[in-house]
Motif scaffolding. Structure first.
Motif, PDB file in Angstrom:
ATOM      1  N   MET A   1     121.424  61.639  32.613  1.00 28.47           N
ATOM      2  CA  MET A   1     122.591  60.715  33.281  1.00 28.47           C
ATOM      3  C   MET A   1     122.154  60.776  35.030  1.00 28.47           C
ATOM      4  O   MET A   1     123.127  59.485  34.961  1.00 28.47           O
ATOM      5  N   LEU A   2     121.833  61.798  35.848  1.00 26.31           N
ATOM      6  CA  LEU A   2     121.966  61.586  36.559  1.00 26.31           C
ATOM      7  C   LEU A   2     121.184  60.979  37.972  1.00 26.31           C
ATOM      8  O   LEU A   2     121.590  60.324  38.936  1.00 26.31           O
ATOM      9  N   TRP A   3     120.096  59.989  36.831  1.00 31.52           N
ATOM     10  CA  TRP A   3     119.371  58.836  37.376  1.00 31.52           C
ATOM     11  C   TRP A   3     119.718  58.270  37.160  1.00 31.52           C
ATOM     12  O   TRP A   3     119.059  56.436  38.367  1.00 31.52           O
ATOM     13  N   PHE A   4     121.171  57.447  35.941  1.00 28.52           N
ATOM     14  CA  PHE A   4     121.750  56.270  36.360  1.00 28.52           C
ATOM     15  C   PHE A   4     122.301  55.604  37.678  1.00 28.52           C
ATOM     16  O   PHE A   4     121.636  54.730  38.522  1.00 28.52           O
ATOM     17  N   HIS A   5     122.736  56.303  38.879  1.00 33.57           N
ATOM     18  CA  HIS A   5     123.781  56.298  40.113  1.00 33.57           C
ATOM     19  C   HIS A   5     122.212  55.897  41.162  1.00 33.57           C
ATOM     20  O   HIS A   5     122.682  54.969  41.448  1.00 33.57           O
ATOM     21  N   PRO A   6     121.177  57.101  40.792  1.00 36.78           N
ATOM     22  CA  PRO A   6     120.573  56.344  42.442  1.00 36.78           C
ATOM     23  C   PRO A   6     119.560  54.990  42.360  1.00 36.78           C
ATOM     24  O   PRO A   6     119.319  54.519  42.922  1.00 36.78           O
ATOM     25  N   VAL A   7     119.219  54.721  40.589  1.00 36.60           N
ATOM     26  CA  VAL A   7     118.393  53.758  40.520  1.00 36.60           C
ATOM     27  C   VAL A   7     119.414  52.688  40.527  1.00 36.60           C
ATOM     28  O   VAL A   7     119.520  52.008  41.343  1.00 36.60           O
ATOM     29  N   PHE A   8     120.782  52.317  39.992  1.00 42.24           N
ATOM     30  CA  PHE A   8     121.338  51.069  40.185  1.00 42.24           C
ATOM     31  C   PHE A   8     121.847  50.973  41.632  1.00 42.24           C
ATOM     32  O   PHE A   8     122.105  50.208  42.644  1.00 42.24           O
ATOM     33  N   GLN A   9     122.151  52.307  42.415  1.00 39.52           N
ATOM     34  CA  GLN A   9     123.207  52.289  43.487  1.00 39.52           C
ATOM     35  C   GLN A   9     121.118  51.646  44.437  1.00 39.52           C
ATOM     36  O   GLN A   9     121.315  50.569  45.864  1.00 39.52           O
ATOM     37  N   ALA A  10     120.210  52.159  43.786  1.00 34.41           N
ATOM     38  CA  ALA A  10     118.656  51.004  45.223  1.00 34.41           C
ATOM     39  C   ALA A  10     118.787  50.018  44.918  1.00 34.41           C
ATOM     40  O   ALA A  10     118.545  48.969  45.954  1.00 34.41           O
ATOM     41  N   LEU A  11     118.875  49.816  43.064  1.00 36.28           N
ATOM     42  CA  LEU A  11     118.453  47.769  43.473  1.00 36.28           C
ATOM     43  C   LEU A  11     119.995  47.384  43.921  1.00 36.28           C
ATOM     44  O   LEU A  11     120.265  46.386  44.329  1.00 36.28           O
ATOM     45  N   ALA A  12     121.256  47.424  43.901  1.00 34.78           N
ATOM     46  CA  ALA A  12     122.891  47.248  44.192  1.00 34.78           C
ATOM     47  C   ALA A  12     121.547  47.249  46.179  1.00 34.78           C
ATOM     48  O   ALA A  12     122.078  46.381  46.682  1.00 34.78           O
ATOM     49  N   THR A  13     120.946  48.009  46.748  1.00 36.77           N
ATOM     50  CA  THR A  13     120.430  47.449  47.733  1.00 36.77           C
ATOM     51  C   THR A  13     119.824  46.772  48.757  1.00 36.77           C
ATOM     52  O   THR A  13     119.251  45.596  49.006  1.00 36.77           O
ATOM     53  N   LEU A  14     118.633  46.509  47.059  1.00 40.26           N
ATOM     54  CA  LEU A  14     117.754  45.666  47.660  1.00 40.26           C
ATOM     55  C   LEU A  14     118.472  44.286  46.826  1.00 40.26           C
ATOM     56  O   LEU A  14     118.475  43.056  48.231  1.00 40.26           O
ATOM     57  N   VAL A  15     119.049  44.109  46.276  1.00 45.20           N
ATOM     58  CA  VAL A  15     120.328  42.548  46.730  1.00 45.20           C
ATOM     59  C   VAL A  15     121.468  42.373  47.366  1.00 45.20           C
ATOM     60  O   VAL A  15     121.337  40.905  48.165  1.00 45.20           O
ATOM     61  N   GLY A  16     121.855  43.429  47.978  1.00 45.86           N
ATOM     62  CA  GLY A  16     122.473  43.378  48.659  1.00 45.86           C
ATOM     63  C   GLY A  16     121.064  42.960  50.289  1.00 45.86           C
ATOM     64  O   GLY A  16     122.237  42.066  51.073  1.00 45.86           O
ATOM     65  N   LEU A  17     119.909  43.154  50.193  1.00 51.46           N
ATOM     66  CA  LEU A  17     119.463  43.101  51.457  1.00 51.46           C
ATOM     67  C   LEU A  17     119.027  41.272  51.111  1.00 51.46           C
ATOM     68  O   LEU A  17     119.163  40.540  52.415  1.00 51.46           O
ATOM     69  N   TYR A  18     118.813  41.206  49.908  1.00 51.55           N
ATOM     70  CA  TYR A  18     118.943  39.599  49.567  1.00 51.55           C
ATOM     71  C   TYR A  18     119.726  38.857  50.526  1.00 51.55           C
ATOM     72  O   TYR A  18     119.691  37.501  50.793  1.00 51.55           O
ATOM     73  N   VAL A  19     121.137  39.432  50.441  1.00 51.42           N
ATOM     74  CA  VAL A  19     122.511  38.906  50.101  1.00 51.42           C
ATOM     75  C   VAL A  19     122.601  38.527  52.113  1.00 51.42           C
ATOM     76  O   VAL A  19     123.136  37.930  52.323  1.00 51.42           O
ATOM     77  N   LEU A  20     122.067  40.147  53.033  1.00 50.21           N
ATOM     78  CA  LEU A  20     122.826  39.594  54.209  1.00 50.21           C
ATOM     79  C   LEU A  20     121.708  38.482  54.614  1.00 50.21           C
ATOM     80  O   LEU A  20     121.216  38.024  55.526  1.00 50.21           O
ATOM     81  N   TRP A  21     120.250  38.449  54.007  1.00 51.44           N
ATOM     82  CA  TRP A  21     119.344  37.471  54.045  1.00 51.44           C
ATOM     83  C   TRP A  21     119.814  35.646  54.576  1.00 51.44           C
ATOM     84  O   TRP A  21     119.825  35.167  55.516  1.00 51.44           O
ATOM     85  N   GLU A  22     120.648  35.477  52.980  1.00 54.76           N
ATOM     86  CA  GLU A  22     121.311  34.805  53.290  1.00 54.76           C
ATOM     87  C   GLU A  22     122.229  34.484  54.750  1.00 54.76           C
ATOM     88  O   GLU A  22     122.075  33.544  55.645  1.00 54.76           O
ATOM     89  N   GLY A  23     123.232  35.747  54.801  1.00 52.87           N
ATOM     90  CA  GLY A  23     123.924  35.716  55.727  1.00 52.87           C
ATOM     91  C   GLY A  23     123.291  35.249  56.954  1.00 52.87           C
ATOM     92  O   GLY A  23     124.262  34.853  58.098  1.00 52.87           O
ATOM     93  N   ILE A  24     122.437  36.110  57.834  1.00 52.21           N
ATOM     94  CA  ILE A  24     121.788  36.134  58.656  1.00 52.21           C
ATOM     95  C   ILE A  24     121.832  34.376  58.829  1.00 52.21           C
ATOM     96  O   ILE A  24     121.608  34.148  60.328  1.00 52.21           O
ATOM     97  N   LYS A  25     121.063  33.560  57.648  1.00 53.75           N
ATOM     98  CA  LYS A  25     121.032  32.280  57.807  1.00 53.75           C
ATOM     99  C   LYS A  25     121.874  31.548  58.933  1.00 53.75           C
ATOM    100  O   LYS A  25     122.337  30.526  58.902  1.00 53.75           O
ATOM    101  N   ARG A  26     123.312  31.820  57.571  1.00 53.57           N
ATOM    102  CA  ARG A  26     124.968  31.364  58.189  1.00 53.57           C
ATOM    103  C   ARG A  26     125.052  31.604  59.287  1.00 53.57           C
ATOM    104  O   ARG A  26     125.422  30.830  60.340  1.00 53.57           O
ATOM    105  N   SER A  27     124.950  32.653  59.667  1.00 56.00           N
ATOM    106  CA  SER A  27     125.151  33.036  61.351  1.00 56.00           C
ATOM    107  C   SER A  27     123.909  31.892  61.825  1.00 56.00           C
ATOM    108  O   SER A  27     125.075  31.600  63.187  1.00 56.00           O
TER     109      SER A  27
END
Ligand code: HEM
Ligand code: HEM
Length: 140
Positions: A1-27
């Motif tokens: 059970m305790l593994w759910f949180h770290p796995v999902f949060q790490a995946l969300a951080t990867l997604v966040g990096l992609y979103v930031l990359w798009e955002g930097i292009k917009r900026s």
């Protein structure tokens, strides 16, 4: 059970990096007048996905820690990192929603949204780092 949180949060951080990359292009397109393509819909969709996973993942991590360890704040740096991240998370989501739904020519709000979310990504990086220590100390 305790593994759910770290796995999902790490995946969300990867997604966040992609979103930031798009955002930097917009900026760069908006402020430096560079000719770059910004995937508006994709940025908004994946930005929302990252923010929602971070938010509910935070509640889940806190809940699991409380349930299994009967204590909150045991992870110290990771726990305080989460508290710091929360306002940036909410501001990033709300400003993004305004930019998306009430479209007009803007300079200040996108800049504010971008800077806020740069700090948000810094917090997520800190959570990844300290979360790794939590895994080594408490999960393995
Ligand atoms: C991981 C989360 C996010 C990051 C790192 C991020 C980052 C950025 C950055 C750096 C910009 C460029 C700002 C500028 O031009 O100075 C931007 C623009 C934008 N973001 Fe986000 N963002 C995130 C989440 C969101 C969310 C959740 C939404 C919508 C609900 C959103 C909607 C927008 C929109 C519509 C723009 C274009 C604004 C405009 O040029 O008028 N973003 N974002
Ligand atoms: C990015 C990768 C991350 C990793 C590897 C990680 C890892 C962990 C681990 C192993 C725990 C122990 C409880 C459990 O396993 O459910 C935990 C707890 C927790 N995490 Fe994370 N985490 C990450 C990201 C985040 C983020 C982004 C937030 C906030 C938005 C967050 C907030 C919390 C909170 C509030 C707790 C409870 C801490 C306590 O009560 O001391 N974590 N995390």
């Amino acid at each position: 059970m305790l593994w759910f949180h770290p796995v999902f949060q790490a995946l969300a951080t990867l997604v966040g990096l992609y979103v930031l990359w798009e955002g930097i292009k917009r900026s760069l397109a908006l402020h430096a007048k560079m000719r770059l393509r910004f995937q508006w819909r994709r940025h908004v969709f994946w930005g929302k996905v990252a923010c929602c996973i971070w938010f509910f993942g935070m509640l889940g991590g806190a809940g699991l820690a409380r349930f299994f360890w009967s204590y909150s704040g045991l992870t110290e740096k990771h726990f305080y990192g989460a508290l710091l991240m929360l306002p940036f998370l909410l501001i990033g989501y709300v400003t993004g929603h305004i930019l998306d739904t009430r479209k007009k020519k803007r300079i200040v709000l996108p800049l504010f949204h971008g800077l806020n979310n740069l700090i948000l990504m810094g917090c997520a990086g800190w959570q990844l780092w300290t979360g790794y220590d939590v895994i080594m100390l408490f999960l393995l």
